[in-house]
Design a protein around this motif. Sequence first.
Motif, PDB file in Angstrom:
ATOM      1  N   LEU A 192     -11.653 -52.709  12.744  1.00 33.71           N
ATOM      2  CA  LEU A 192     -10.834 -52.649  11.535  1.00 33.71           C
ATOM      3  C   LEU A 192     -11.639 -53.064  10.310  1.00 33.71           C
ATOM      4  N   VAL A 193     -12.443 -54.104  10.462  1.00 33.09           N
ATOM      5  CA  VAL A 193     -13.255 -54.572   9.335  1.00 33.09           C
ATOM      6  C   VAL A 193     -14.456 -53.661   9.118  1.00 33.09           C
ATOM      7  N   ALA A 194     -15.132 -53.289  10.205  1.00 36.23           N
ATOM      8  CA  ALA A 194     -16.348 -52.491  10.084  1.00 36.23           C
ATOM      9  C   ALA A 194     -16.070 -51.062   9.641  1.00 36.23           C
ATOM     10  N   SER A 195     -14.891 -50.525   9.952  1.00 40.11           N
ATOM     11  CA  SER A 195     -14.589 -49.150   9.552  1.00 40.11           C
ATOM     12  C   SER A 195     -14.605 -49.008   8.032  1.00 40.11           C
ATOM     13  N   GLY A 196     -14.019 -49.973   7.339  1.00 41.36           N
ATOM     14  CA  GLY A 196     -14.056 -49.942   5.882  1.00 41.36           C
ATOM     15  C   GLY A 196     -15.465 -50.107   5.353  1.00 41.36           C
ATOM     16  N   LEU A 197     -16.218 -50.980   6.006  1.00 40.44           N
ATOM     17  CA  LEU A 197     -17.599 -51.226   5.581  1.00 40.44           C
ATOM     18  C   LEU A 197     -18.463 -49.981   5.766  1.00 40.44           C
ATOM     19  N   THR A 198     -18.297 -49.311   6.907  1.00 38.68           N
ATOM     20  CA  THR A 198     -19.114 -48.117   7.170  1.00 38.68           C
ATOM     21  C   THR A 198     -18.698 -46.953   6.282  1.00 38.68           C
ATOM     22  N   LEU A 199     -17.413 -46.862   5.919  1.00 34.92           N
ATOM     23  CA  LEU A 199     -16.980 -45.828   4.984  1.00 34.92           C
ATOM     24  C   LEU A 199     -17.627 -46.027   3.618  1.00 34.92           C
ATOM     25  N   ILE A 200     -17.570 -47.254   3.130  1.00 36.21           N
ATOM     26  CA  ILE A 200     -18.068 -47.539   1.783  1.00 36.21           C
ATOM     27  C   ILE A 200     -19.579 -47.346   1.701  1.00 36.21           C
ATOM     28  N   VAL A 230     -20.561 -30.722  -6.641  1.00 39.47           N
ATOM     29  CA  VAL A 230     -19.123 -30.958  -6.582  1.00 39.47           C
ATOM     30  C   VAL A 230     -18.568 -31.194  -7.981  1.00 39.47           C
ATOM     31  N   THR A 231     -19.297 -31.920  -8.793  1.00 35.80           N
ATOM     32  CA  THR A 231     -18.865 -32.166 -10.167  1.00 35.80           C
ATOM     33  C   THR A 231     -18.828 -30.866 -10.964  1.00 35.80           C
ATOM     34  N   ALA A 232     -19.813 -29.993 -10.717  1.00 37.44           N
ATOM     35  CA  ALA A 232     -19.857 -28.714 -11.417  1.00 37.44           C
ATOM     36  C   ALA A 232     -18.675 -27.820 -11.053  1.00 37.44           C
ATOM     37  N   LEU A 233     -18.104 -28.034  -9.869  1.00 36.43           N
ATOM     38  CA  LEU A 233     -16.936 -27.270  -9.442  1.00 36.43           C
ATOM     39  C   LEU A 233     -15.636 -27.803 -10.041  1.00 36.43           C
ATOM     40  N   GLY A 234     -15.757 -28.824 -10.873  1.00 41.46           N
ATOM     41  CA  GLY A 234     -14.579 -29.364 -11.542  1.00 41.46           C
ATOM     42  C   GLY A 234     -13.861 -30.451 -10.754  1.00 41.46           C
ATOM     43  N   ILE A 235     -14.493 -30.976  -9.714  1.00 37.87           N
ATOM     44  CA  ILE A 235     -13.885 -32.026  -8.894  1.00 37.87           C
ATOM     45  C   ILE A 235     -14.386 -33.380  -9.380  1.00 37.87           C
ATOM     46  N   ASP A 236     -13.464 -34.290  -9.598  1.00 38.81           N
ATOM     47  CA  ASP A 236     -13.818 -35.616 -10.089  1.00 38.81           C
ATOM     48  C   ASP A 236     -14.237 -36.488  -8.906  1.00 38.81           C
ATOM     49  N   VAL A 237     -15.556 -36.635  -8.722  1.00 43.61           N
ATOM     50  CA  VAL A 237     -16.080 -37.417  -7.603  1.00 43.61           C
ATOM     51  C   VAL A 237     -15.717 -38.892  -7.754  1.00 43.61           C
ATOM     52  N   ARG A 238     -15.538 -39.331  -8.996  1.00 43.27           N
ATOM     53  CA  ARG A 238     -15.208 -40.740  -9.206  1.00 43.27           C
ATOM     54  C   ARG A 238     -13.871 -41.098  -8.566  1.00 43.27           C
ATOM     55  N   ARG A 239     -12.923 -40.185  -8.611  1.00 44.50           N
ATOM     56  CA  ARG A 239     -11.623 -40.434  -7.970  1.00 44.50           C
ATOM     57  C   ARG A 239     -11.777 -40.509  -6.455  1.00 44.50           C
ATOM     58  N   ALA A 240     -12.658 -39.666  -5.900  1.00 44.87           N
ATOM     59  CA  ALA A 240     -12.913 -39.714  -4.461  1.00 44.87           C
ATOM     60  C   ALA A 240     -13.554 -41.036  -4.078  1.00 44.87           C
ATOM     61  N   ASN A 241     -14.495 -41.500  -4.889  1.00 47.50           N
ATOM     62  CA  ASN A 241     -15.133 -42.792  -4.620  1.00 47.50           C
ATOM     63  C   ASN A 241     -14.119 -43.928  -4.668  1.00 47.50           C
ATOM     64  N   LEU A 242     -13.227 -43.872  -5.645  1.00 47.83           N
ATOM     65  CA  LEU A 242     -12.192 -44.898  -5.760  1.00 47.83           C
ATOM     66  C   LEU A 242     -11.295 -44.896  -4.524  1.00 47.83           C
ATOM     67  N   ALA A 243     -10.942 -43.686  -4.061  1.00 49.93           N
ATOM     68  CA  ALA A 243     -10.082 -43.577  -2.886  1.00 49.93           C
ATOM     69  C   ALA A 243     -10.773 -44.133  -1.643  1.00 49.93           C
ATOM     70  N   VAL A 244     -12.064 -43.846  -1.484  1.00 48.76           N
ATOM     71  CA  VAL A 244     -12.809 -44.356  -0.327  1.00 48.76           C
ATOM     72  C   VAL A 244     -12.879 -45.876  -0.368  1.00 48.76           C
ATOM     73  N   PHE A 245     -13.148 -46.425  -1.536  1.00 41.81           N
ATOM     74  CA  PHE A 245     -13.237 -47.878  -1.668  1.00 41.81           C
ATOM     75  C   PHE A 245     -11.888 -48.525  -1.368  1.00 41.81           C
ATOM     76  N   ALA A 246     -10.814 -47.928  -1.882  1.00 36.54           N
ATOM     77  CA  ALA A 246      -9.481 -48.473  -1.621  1.00 36.54           C
ATOM     78  C   ALA A 246      -9.128 -48.375  -0.139  1.00 36.54           C
ATOM     79  N   LEU A 247      -9.503 -47.267   0.500  1.00 37.42           N
ATOM     80  CA  LEU A 247      -9.235 -47.105   1.925  1.00 37.42           C
ATOM     81  C   LEU A 247      -9.991 -48.149   2.745  1.00 37.42           C
ATOM     82  N   GLY A 248     -11.245 -48.381   2.372  1.00 37.65           N
ATOM     83  CA  GLY A 248     -12.014 -49.415   3.061  1.00 37.65           C
ATOM     84  C   GLY A 248     -11.404 -50.795   2.868  1.00 37.65           C
ATOM     85  N   GLY A 249     -10.932 -51.071   1.658  1.00 39.31           N
ATOM     86  CA  GLY A 249     -10.281 -52.350   1.404  1.00 39.31           C
ATOM     87  C   GLY A 249      -8.979 -52.500   2.159  1.00 39.31           C
TER      88      GLY A 249
END
Length: 289
Positions: A20-28, A180-199
């Motif tokens: 449970l702890v390491a899964s978030g760590l490995t995602l981030i 991915v950014t050139a395709l109009g996708i906001d990678v920053r939102r994906a990063n935020l989601a990954v960090f929140a999921l890990g937390g």
Amino acid sequence: MTTVLLLTATGLGVAALYFLVASGLTLIFGLMDVLNFAHGAFVGLGGYVGWTVADRLPGSPGLVLGLLAGVAAGAATAAVTELAVIRPLYGRPLDQVLATVGLGLAIPALLQAVWGADARTWTLPGWLAGTVGLFGARIPSVRFLLIGLAMALLLGLRLLLGRTRAGLVVRAGVEDREMVTALGIDVRRANLAVFALGGAAAGLGGALFGLYQGSVSPGDGTSLLVYAFVVVVLGGAGSITGTALAAVAVGLVQQYADYASASLGDESVVILLAAVLLLRRRNLRGRPA
């Protein structure tokens, strides 16, 4: 036979916590290339918030709400950390390490200031405080809860990353951020989601650790973080399945070694880590060194 079952059940319960702890760590780290030393602080915060809610609402409803509160606390704290601390430091790994180390020291100190240095007892509901008979062995019920939730998280993460558009965006952003950014996708939102999921996973791990040991204390996150790093190194950063298998190996080896000698548990984990690293000669990401 009874002893083997008890040791195995305990080892799998501990492995569930490590996963449970390491899964978030490995995602981030695996998906964002951020080595987050504040991850243990998310664990500790999730444990205390979960305990506080469960203590106010005894019984099963309090337990469920406590676990959900721990998840929410971990996710929210991780999201704020990504926005305020990590995002301005992308491309500066050393600064990220220093910032997360500082945060990892500050949050436990804050927990101690708010809740005190003494451990707070977590009272389990009756159905969870008992034991379950299995082939003659009496196994604490809380072990099955830990294992079940860890398996659910493993399945959920595999489906999310492998079968959903959100998982595809995250993985694509890791491979080629500019495209991915050139395709109009906001990678920053994906990063935020990954960090929140890990937390969120860390917060759940902190709350369940309180259930497992029957109390919460300010140093819980730090102690679990050490083993989580070992699991991530063994399983390969970014690999959810590898992290799960490594957590099982570490949990079982530790428990059986502890049974042989009370002083061998931690040493056996270090020996296992050294042996795997020497044999496979791979780096933290599981790639050839």
